[in-house]
Design a protein around this motif. Structure first.
Motif, PDB file in Angstrom:
ATOM      1  N   ASN A 291      64.035  39.259  46.467  1.00 14.85           N
ATOM      2  CA  ASN A 291      63.281  40.375  47.035  1.00 14.85           C
ATOM      3  C   ASN A 291      62.013  40.701  46.256  1.00 14.85           C
ATOM      4  N   PRO A 292      62.079  40.884  44.928  1.00 14.82           N
ATOM      5  CA  PRO A 292      60.825  41.196  44.233  1.00 14.82           C
ATOM      6  C   PRO A 292      59.795  40.083  44.289  1.00 14.82           C
ATOM      7  N   ILE A 293      60.231  38.827  44.119  1.00 16.01           N
ATOM      8  CA  ILE A 293      59.270  37.726  44.212  1.00 16.01           C
ATOM      9  C   ILE A 293      58.734  37.609  45.638  1.00 16.01           C
ATOM     10  N   GLY A 294      59.609  37.775  46.631  1.00 17.53           N
ATOM     11  CA  GLY A 294      59.163  37.740  48.019  1.00 17.53           C
ATOM     12  C   GLY A 294      58.144  38.820  48.319  1.00 17.53           C
ATOM     13  N   PHE A 295      58.351  40.019  47.786  1.00 20.09           N
ATOM     14  CA  PHE A 295      57.416  41.129  47.968  1.00 20.09           C
ATOM     15  C   PHE A 295      56.044  40.771  47.406  1.00 20.09           C
ATOM     16  N   LEU A 296      56.015  40.219  46.198  1.00 25.20           N
ATOM     17  CA  LEU A 296      54.751  39.829  45.574  1.00 25.20           C
ATOM     18  C   LEU A 296      54.036  38.750  46.379  1.00 25.20           C
ATOM     19  N   ILE A 297      54.792  37.733  46.770  1.00 22.36           N
ATOM     20  CA  ILE A 297      54.181  36.617  47.491  1.00 22.36           C
ATOM     21  C   ILE A 297      53.568  37.091  48.810  1.00 22.36           C
ATOM     22  N   GLU A 298      54.283  37.940  49.537  1.00 20.53           N
ATOM     23  CA  GLU A 298      53.757  38.401  50.825  1.00 20.53           C
ATOM     24  C   GLU A 298      52.603  39.373  50.640  1.00 20.53           C
ATOM     25  N   GLN A 299      52.625  40.166  49.585  1.00 18.37           N
ATOM     26  CA  GLN A 299      51.493  41.043  49.290  1.00 18.37           C
ATOM     27  C   GLN A 299      50.238  40.233  48.938  1.00 18.37           C
ATOM     28  N   ALA A 300      50.448  38.993  48.476  1.00 21.68           N
ATOM     29  CA  ALA A 300      49.327  38.115  48.126  1.00 21.68           C
ATOM     30  C   ALA A 300      48.961  37.166  49.256  1.00 21.68           C
ATOM     31  N   GLY A 301      49.495  37.398  50.460  1.00 19.56           N
ATOM     32  CA  GLY A 301      49.112  36.594  51.606  1.00 19.56           C
ATOM     33  C   GLY A 301      49.950  35.360  51.833  1.00 19.56           C
ATOM     34  N   GLY A 302      50.987  35.155  51.033  1.00 20.60           N
ATOM     35  CA  GLY A 302      51.881  34.021  51.240  1.00 20.60           C
ATOM     36  C   GLY A 302      53.042  34.403  52.136  1.00 20.60           C
ATOM     37  N   ARG A 303      54.083  33.594  52.113  1.00 21.06           N
ATOM     38  CA  ARG A 303      55.258  33.858  52.931  1.00 21.06           C
ATOM     39  C   ARG A 303      56.509  33.567  52.106  1.00 21.06           C
ATOM     40  N   ALA A 304      57.517  34.430  52.264  1.00 17.80           N
ATOM     41  CA  ALA A 304      58.799  34.259  51.577  1.00 17.80           C
ATOM     42  C   ALA A 304      59.899  34.261  52.614  1.00 17.80           C
ATOM     43  N   SER A 305      60.801  33.288  52.537  1.00 17.01           N
ATOM     44  CA  SER A 305      61.751  33.048  53.619  1.00 17.01           C
ATOM     45  C   SER A 305      63.084  32.565  53.062  1.00 17.01           C
TER      46      SER A 305
END
Length: 361
Positions: A291-305
């Motif tokens: 969850n925390p890494i996914g939050f960072l990645i999506e806030q930076a324009g990436g995608r977490a799945s």
């Protein structure tokens, strides 16, 4: 402009707070307490073997101490966990904490005021790298605590990743960094050891949408699901394969380091669900890592799945729940999701044993 020419973490948080005039300042103070814990851990990690805290933690009955995850605890795991608890428990900002190293939630002691946030953390990610002097880090997530005076329960922490107020990680490498999102993009700070301050050095970090680099533990390839194997095989085929470009493969065994590389220059990280242990639907912890890494990645324009859909939409059911995780450059993560969604072709027979094989009758 600050006298140093760079904005400190404190100044950055003050600017963020000004967007919300009614804010009390407790949130900023909590972030600064987390940053202090990370500084303390960075000091211990940076001293290396001189600190006398290398190696496995000894259990009460002798032998190595095993944590709730069934893993051998390193001495620095225990020390880092204690830093997070002791530095964050007294400030009046938290109602409780949960750690990868603790079986149950940690309520704020009665001697201290109770706050309106929850802190979950992995105190030392990649701790197997400690004794060989490779990069490790800390991961944290901040959630809102339920209102009221009810006793803290495990259910209070079982919030989907999209409910996070903030998330971040500290990276203990050649320099110490704090990478943070408070829901308005991702910014990176480097620790100035002379001043004892985190200074803004990587503003508005962004994950490029495309990449030619992926990270996966290839030793588990025999346990991968077909869509993951297809993706990796296509990458390894290079220019002559269906992707028509060469890829580099990486693996550090420290998710913080993998995430930082992706936030810095792009890439895709895969720790997917596999068949190695049918009792575990994945290897990574949903609350403390995914969850925390996914939050960072999506806030930076990436995608977490999860490989099947957005990880931040997953509803946790257990404090130490595990999950498969794929994150990074959007185009690659979307491709992996598409492969999972497509009907799977029957497995091809092994060419060594088919009708026209090397072993002809």
């Amino acid at each position: 402009m600050p006298l140093t020419g760079r904005q400190t973490l404190t100044q950055y948080l003050i600017e963020q707070r000004r967007r919300y005039p009614a804010a009390s300042g407790n949130f900023n103070a909590l972030i600064l307490d987390v940053a202090m814990a990370c500084k303390a851990i960075a000091r211990a990690v940076g001293q290396g073997a001189l600190a006398g805290v290398h190696g496995a933690q000894t259990g009460e009955l002798g032998g190595n101490s095993i944590n709730v995850q069934g893993e051998t605890q390193q001495k620095l795991d225990v020390l880092a966990n204690d830093y997070f608890l002791r530095i964050n428990e007294w400030g009046g900002h938290l109602a409780g904490m949960a750690s990868e190293e603790l079986e149950a939630p940690y309520p704020i002691p009665a001697a201290y005021p109770r706050g309106s946030y929850l802190l979950v953390f992995d105190p030392l990610d990649g701790s197997s790298n400690i004794d060989v002097n490779l990069t490790v880090g800390s991961i944290f997530s901040i959630l809102r605590a339920p209102s009221g005076d009810e006793e803290l329960s495990e259910a209070d922490f079982l919030q989907a990743g999209r409910e996070q107020v903030a998330a971040g990680y500290a990276l203990y490498g050649p320099s110490t960094m704090l990478v943070l999102s408070v829901g308005d993009g991702v910014d990176g700070f480097t620790l100035d050891k002379d001043l004892g301050e985190f200074m803004l050095t990587h503003p508005r970090m962004q994950v490029p949408p495309s990449t030619q680099e992926f990270a996966i533990n290839a030793s588990n390839s025999r346990f991968w699901e077909a869509p993951v194997k297809r993706f990796v095989d296509e990458c390894l085929a290079g220019k002559s394969g269906p992707r028509e470009k060469d890829f580099n493969m990486r693996w550090i065994a420290s998710m913080v380091a993998e995430a930082h590389r992706i936030l810095t220059r792009g890439g895709v990280f895969l720790y997917p669900r596999d068949s190695k242990d049918a009792s575990k639907p994945g290897r990574l912890r949903l609350l403390y890592e995914a969850n925390p890494i996914g939050f960072l990645i999506e806030q930076a324009g990436g995608r977490a799945s999860t490989g099947y859909g957005p990880v931040l939409q997953e509803q946790p059911t257990q404090l130490h729940q595990r999950i498969g995780l794929v994150f990074g450059s959007r185009h690659e993560v979307e491709r992996i999701e598409r492969y999972h969604a497509e009907p799977q072709a029957p497995s091809e027979p092994n060419p060594l044993f088919c009708e026209r094989s090397l072993f002809r009758v």
